[in-house]
Design an enzyme around this catalytic site. Structure first.
Site, PDB file in Angstrom:
ATOM      1  CD  GLU A  41      -2.287   1.292   2.891  1.00 28.36           C
ATOM      2  OE1 GLU A  41      -1.696   0.785   3.771  1.00 28.36           O
ATOM      3  OE2 GLU A  41      -3.464   1.775   2.940  1.00 28.36           O
ATOM      4  CE  LYS A 112      -7.082   1.407   3.499  1.00 21.05           C
ATOM      5  NZ  LYS A 112      -5.982   1.886   4.341  1.00 21.05           N
ATOM      6  CB  CYS A 147      -3.833  -1.420   4.514  1.00 25.18           C
ATOM      7  SG  CYS A 147      -2.877  -1.502   6.179  1.00 25.18           S
TER       8      CYS A 147
HETATM    9  N1  LIG Z   1      -2.822   1.841   6.458  1.00 31.34           N
HETATM   10  C1  LIG Z   1      -3.681   1.058   7.157  1.00 31.34           C
HETATM   11  O1  LIG Z   1      -4.815   0.690   6.814  1.00 31.34           O
HETATM   12  C2  LIG Z   1      -3.344   0.695   8.797  1.00 31.34           C
HETATM   13  C3  LIG Z   1      -4.167  -0.267   9.120  1.00 31.34           C
HETATM   14  C4  LIG Z   1      -3.783  -0.607  10.869  1.00 31.34           C
HETATM   15  O2  LIG Z   1      -2.903  -0.134  11.019  1.00 31.34           O
HETATM   16  C5  LIG Z   1      -4.657  -1.232  11.471  1.00 31.34           C
HETATM   17  O3  LIG Z   1      -5.803  -1.981  10.953  1.00 31.34           O
HETATM   18  O4  LIG Z   1      -4.186  -1.751  12.517  1.00 31.34           O
END
Ligand SMILES: NC(=O)CCC(=O)C(=O)O
Length: 266
Positions: A41, A112, A147
């Site tokens: 990501e 996203k 993510c």
């Molecule tokens: N960039 C993100 O989506 C981080 C997600 C995260 O840190 C978490 O779900 O814990």
């Protein structure tokens, strides 16, 4: 099928341009070594480098898109190019994943859906996508996710309902929640009887140490390959045919009860 997960180190001190060139070269190095290459990501900026999102945002078909299309074509691989901060022509920013064919043609763009940060960071700086995205490869149907999406099982059920057999997660997951990353990757594989290819980043930016530990999990929940903490190429052979075999032999997905009502309160 062979997948290469490029667990890129995203450190301050390397410019976006330099990293884009370096990553292009790493993708080209996978020529003849992989059918599918996956990137993390927001690897141009770093997933937590909030102050760079607007400054480094690109139109969908901007410099990263161009570089990745060319790298996919030169390597002759399917490329899930991780995600970029995308600036929509109307103004808002999205965290957008890009997928290219081995000919360098665009196969998909996924904005996203679940933005991370609660009332801060990505959650306020980026707009939310609304559409689930799958991509049909010759050997498997890929479901695209990013993510924080990994925490929302209903998204993956939606992808499975659209035919997904291989669930790709491009991430910038922090080290401090690595236990959740490993657990959720396996959970999504077991509950959906699908392969999970989860590619995180390495390094440290904006004071956030990245977890690394990219992982490939099979439809039975077994870890097929796992990276360490640093920059690494994780190459894994996997057999997409095992998804249908698993679903036939242990047909739990057929026992879903759809449309359950919310419980009554009081
Ligand atoms: N960039 C993100 O989506 C981080 C997600 C995260 O840190 C978490 O779900 O814990």
């Amino acid at each position: 099928m062979r997948a290469s997960l490029l667990q890129i180190a995203v450190n301050e001190g390397e410019s976006v341009k330099a990293r884009r060139e370096r990553v292009s070269s790493l993708v080209r190095d996978e020529a003849g070594r992989a059918d599918l290459v996956v990137l993390p990501e927001l690897w141009t900026t770093g997933a937590f480098a909030y102050e760079l999102f607007a400054a480094e945002a690109e139109p969908l078909e901007g410099p990263t898109y161009e570089a990745m299309a060319e790298a996919a074509r030169e390597a002759g691989v399917w490329l899930h190019a991780g995600s970029i901060p995308e600036r929509d022509p109307e103004g808002p920013l999205y965290n957008t994943a890009l997928v290219f064919t081995p000919e360098g043609e665009p196969a998909a763009a996924y904005r996203k859906i679940h933005r991370f940060g609660f009332d801060k960071g990505e959650a306020v700086l980026m707009s939310a996508g609304r559409e689930l995205v799958t991509v049909r490869l010759p050997e498997t149907v890929v479901g695209v996710s990013t993510c924080y999406d990994l925490r929302f099982p209903e998204l993956y059920r939606g992808l499975v309902d659209r035919g997904a057999q291989t669930l790709v997660v491009a991430a910038g997951w922090p080290e401090r929640r690595r236990a959740h990353w490993s657990l959720l990757a396996r959970a999504r594989a077991v509950e959906n009887q699908a392969y999970v290819l989860a590619c995180g980043s390495a390094g440290e930016h904006a004071g956030v140490v990245q977890a690394g530990h990219s992982v490939v999990v099979d439809p039975w929940g077994e870890v097929v390959g796992e990276a360490g903490a640093g920059e690494e190429v994780l190459r894994v052979d996997f057999d997409p045919g095992r998804v249908d075999v698993t679903r036939d032999r242990f047909p739990a997905l057929k026992d879903r009860v759809l449309g359950l009502a919310a419980p009554r309160r009081g």
